[in-house]
Design a protein around this motif. Structure first.
Motif, PDB file in Angstrom:
ATOM      1  N   LYS A 148       7.277  -7.118  -3.715  1.00 22.63           N
ATOM      2  CA  LYS A 148       6.300  -6.664  -4.138  1.00 22.63           C
ATOM      3  C   LYS A 148       5.926  -5.319  -3.872  1.00 22.63           C
ATOM      4  CE  LYS A 148       3.122 -10.516  -4.897  1.00 22.63           C
ATOM      5  NZ  LYS A 148       4.671 -11.527  -5.555  1.00 22.63           N
ATOM      6  N   LEU A 149       6.934  -4.491  -4.633  1.00 19.73           N
ATOM      7  CA  LEU A 149       6.890  -3.211  -3.718  1.00 19.73           C
ATOM      8  C   LEU A 149       6.793  -2.531  -5.817  1.00 19.73           C
ATOM      9  CD1 LEU A 149       7.487  -0.125  -2.635  1.00 19.73           C
ATOM     10  CD2 LEU A 149      10.424  -0.906  -3.377  1.00 19.73           C
ATOM     11  N   ALA A 150       7.598  -2.990  -6.096  1.00 15.71           N
ATOM     12  CA  ALA A 150       7.840  -2.943  -7.944  1.00 15.71           C
ATOM     13  C   ALA A 150       7.862  -4.637  -8.828  1.00 15.71           C
ATOM     14  CB  ALA A 150       8.887  -1.549  -8.611  1.00 15.71           C
ATOM     15  N   LYS A 192       1.060  -1.621  -0.368  1.00 11.87           N
ATOM     16  CA  LYS A 192       0.093   0.061  -0.530  1.00 11.87           C
ATOM     17  C   LYS A 192       0.981   1.272  -0.094  1.00 11.87           C
ATOM     18  CE  LYS A 192      -4.081  -1.821   2.634  1.00 11.87           C
ATOM     19  NZ  LYS A 192      -4.192  -2.371   3.604  1.00 11.87           N
ATOM     20  N   ARG A 193      -0.258   2.530  -0.597  1.00  7.22           N
ATOM     21  CA  ARG A 193       1.449   3.650  -0.904  1.00  7.22           C
ATOM     22  C   ARG A 193       1.121   3.779   0.989  1.00  7.22           C
ATOM     23  NH1 ARG A 193       2.073   6.974  -5.622  1.00  7.22           N
ATOM     24  NH2 ARG A 193       1.685   5.127  -7.553  1.00  7.22           N
ATOM     25  N   GLU A 194       1.075   3.900   1.660  1.00  5.83           N
ATOM     26  CA  GLU A 194       1.344   4.558   2.954  1.00  5.83           C
ATOM     27  C   GLU A 194       1.859   3.410   3.293  1.00  5.83           C
ATOM     28  OE1 GLU A 194      -2.021   3.404   2.366  1.00  5.83           O
ATOM     29  OE2 GLU A 194      -3.201   2.951   4.384  1.00  5.83           O
ATOM     30  N   ASN A 195       2.129   2.434   3.588  1.00  8.11           N
ATOM     31  CA  ASN A 195       3.472   2.146   3.594  1.00  8.11           C
ATOM     32  C   ASN A 195       4.643   1.779   2.873  1.00  8.11           C
ATOM     33  OD1 ASN A 195       1.415   0.463   5.485  1.00  8.11           O
ATOM     34  ND2 ASN A 195       0.846  -1.360   4.362  1.00  8.11           N
ATOM     35  N   ILE A 196       4.819   2.720   1.860  1.00 12.90           N
ATOM     36  CA  ILE A 196       5.845   2.688   0.884  1.00 12.90           C
ATOM     37  C   ILE A 196       6.608   3.618   1.433  1.00 12.90           C
ATOM     38  CG2 ILE A 196       6.696   3.844  -1.194  1.00 12.90           C
ATOM     39  CD1 ILE A 196       4.032   1.288  -2.825  1.00 12.90           C
ATOM     40  N   ASN A 197       6.021   4.403   1.891  1.00  6.81           N
ATOM     41  CA  ASN A 197       6.978   5.741   2.594  1.00  6.81           C
ATOM     42  C   ASN A 197       7.226   4.797   4.157  1.00  6.81           C
ATOM     43  OD1 ASN A 197       6.908   8.479   2.695  1.00  6.81           O
ATOM     44  ND2 ASN A 197       4.405   8.875   1.687  1.00  6.81           N
ATOM     45  N   ILE A 217       7.430   5.261  -5.648  1.00  7.15           N
ATOM     46  CA  ILE A 217       8.312   5.566  -4.270  1.00  7.15           C
ATOM     47  C   ILE A 217       8.446   6.843  -4.274  1.00  7.15           C
ATOM     48  CG2 ILE A 217      10.556   6.006  -3.806  1.00  7.15           C
ATOM     49  CD1 ILE A 217      11.618   3.431  -5.558  1.00  7.15           C
ATOM     50  N   PRO A 218       8.119   7.405  -3.556  1.00 13.37           N
ATOM     51  CA  PRO A 218       7.174   8.988  -3.271  1.00 13.37           C
ATOM     52  C   PRO A 218       9.141  10.307  -4.211  1.00 13.37           C
ATOM     53  CG  PRO A 218       6.997   7.140  -1.181  1.00 13.37           C
ATOM     54  CD  PRO A 218       7.587   6.322  -2.101  1.00 13.37           C
ATOM     55  N   LYS A 219       8.594  10.779  -4.606  1.00 12.05           N
ATOM     56  CA  LYS A 219       9.458  11.727  -5.272  1.00 12.05           C
ATOM     57  C   LYS A 219      11.114  11.608  -3.922  1.00 12.05           C
ATOM     58  CE  LYS A 219       8.215  13.796  -9.052  1.00 12.05           C
ATOM     59  NZ  LYS A 219       6.865  14.272  -8.874  1.00 12.05           N
ATOM     60  N   LYS A 220      10.584  12.795  -2.686  1.00  8.53           N
ATOM     61  CA  LYS A 220      11.566  12.666  -1.856  1.00  8.53           C
ATOM     62  C   LYS A 220      12.866  11.818  -1.946  1.00  8.53           C
ATOM     63  CE  LYS A 220       9.061  11.916   2.651  1.00  8.53           C
ATOM     64  NZ  LYS A 220       8.676  12.590   3.819  1.00  8.53           N
ATOM     65  N   TYR A 221      12.240  10.640  -1.427  1.00 10.04           N
ATOM     66  CA  TYR A 221      13.009   9.796  -1.334  1.00 10.04           C
ATOM     67  C   TYR A 221      13.824   8.552  -2.951  1.00 10.04           C
ATOM     68  CZ  TYR A 221      10.469   9.234   3.185  1.00 10.04           C
ATOM     69  OH  TYR A 221      10.567   9.416   4.988  1.00 10.04           O
ATOM     70  N   ILE A 222      13.860   8.658  -4.031  1.00  8.38           N
ATOM     71  CA  ILE A 222      14.250   8.725  -4.731  1.00  8.38           C
ATOM     72  C   ILE A 222      15.445   8.261  -5.386  1.00  8.38           C
ATOM     73  CG2 ILE A 222      13.925   7.770  -7.668  1.00  8.38           C
ATOM     74  CD1 ILE A 222      11.347   8.551  -7.948  1.00  8.38           C
ATOM     75  N   ARG A 223      16.362   9.123  -4.937  1.00 14.88           N
ATOM     76  CA  ARG A 223      17.381   9.435  -5.374  1.00 14.88           C
ATOM     77  C   ARG A 223      18.602   8.215  -4.442  1.00 14.88           C
ATOM     78  NH1 ARG A 223      22.830  11.273  -4.197  1.00 14.88           N
ATOM     79  NH2 ARG A 223      21.773  12.822  -2.671  1.00 14.88           N
TER      80      ARG A 223
END
Ligand code: SF4
Length: 213
Positions: free
Chosen positions: A151-153, A4-9, A169-175
């Protein structure tokens, strides 16, 4: 079912705590030597590459140095590394191209990097991420495994996984996620026996065959 999205954060805030400032384990002294080290690391461990480049980069660290050396001498310098014949030719040709087309400076766009001899999608993304702080993800074997197991992606190949990781992945975490997922795969979510019993993202992970102590 995917995460779930909120869990990815939450998942990335945990990885961020564990690996707050992750960096490549390859040794280099400038962007050009990083490019050479990444190129040499294909199908070879970072440790082996560092052993070889330790001596080379003391003396040779600019495109002009490798153009002067020529293919045969480059081959001799890197002969303990797998695929050294092809790698030596690529190093020579890309040095020539960087020297003449980019005045000796490694370009900072994906297309320009991807055009260089021996530089594939993964290498270009590593350089953009590590040297130019761009939000890229270079999907290697560790990231591929972690993304699919959790199963993240999911994806059948690295390109598909890369595309799907960018979607979730939320933008702030991508790099930083590039190295965080890589280290998580290398040290915890290991290929043969993942250490699920001590995995900090266990509760979010959808892997069916989690290991127990
Ligand atoms: S719980 Fe196991 S399979 Fe899932 S990410 Fe952690 S180590 Fe990998």
């Amino acid at each position: 079912m995917s995460i779930k999205r909120e869990n990815i954060n939450q998942l990335f805030s945990l990885l961020q705590k564990k690996y707050p400032d992750p960096k490549t384990s390859l040794n280099y002294r400038n962007t050009f030597t990083l490019l050479i080290a990444v190129l040499l690391s294909a199908q070879c461990t970072d440790k082996n590459v560092n052993n070889v480049t330790k001596k080379i980069f003391k003396q040779y660290y600019r495109p002009s140095d490798f153009v002067k050396l020529g293919v045969q001498k480059i081959k001799k310098l890197i002969k303990s590394i797998g695929l050294y014949n092809t790698k030596a030719k690529n190093i020579y040709n890309l040095s020539k191209q960087i020297l003449h087309k980019y005045k000796g400076r490694v370009p900072n766009t994906f297309d320009a990097l991807y055009e260089l001899p021996g530089v594939g999608r993964k290498t270009a993304n590593v350089i953009l991420n590590e040297a130019f702080q761009k939000p890229t993800i270079a999907v290697d074997t560790h990231i591929f495994r972690v993304a699919n197991r959790t199963k993240l992606a999911c994806g059948k190949n690295p390109d598909e996984v890369e595309k799907n990781l960018h979607k979730v992945i939320p933008k702030k975490y991508i790099r930083k996620s590039h190295h965080q997922l890589l280290f998580h795969g290398r040290y915890t979510c290991k290929a043969r026996k993942p250490l699920c019993f001590e995995c900090m993202i266990n509760k979010f992970c959808k892997f069916k065959n989690k290991t127990k102590l």
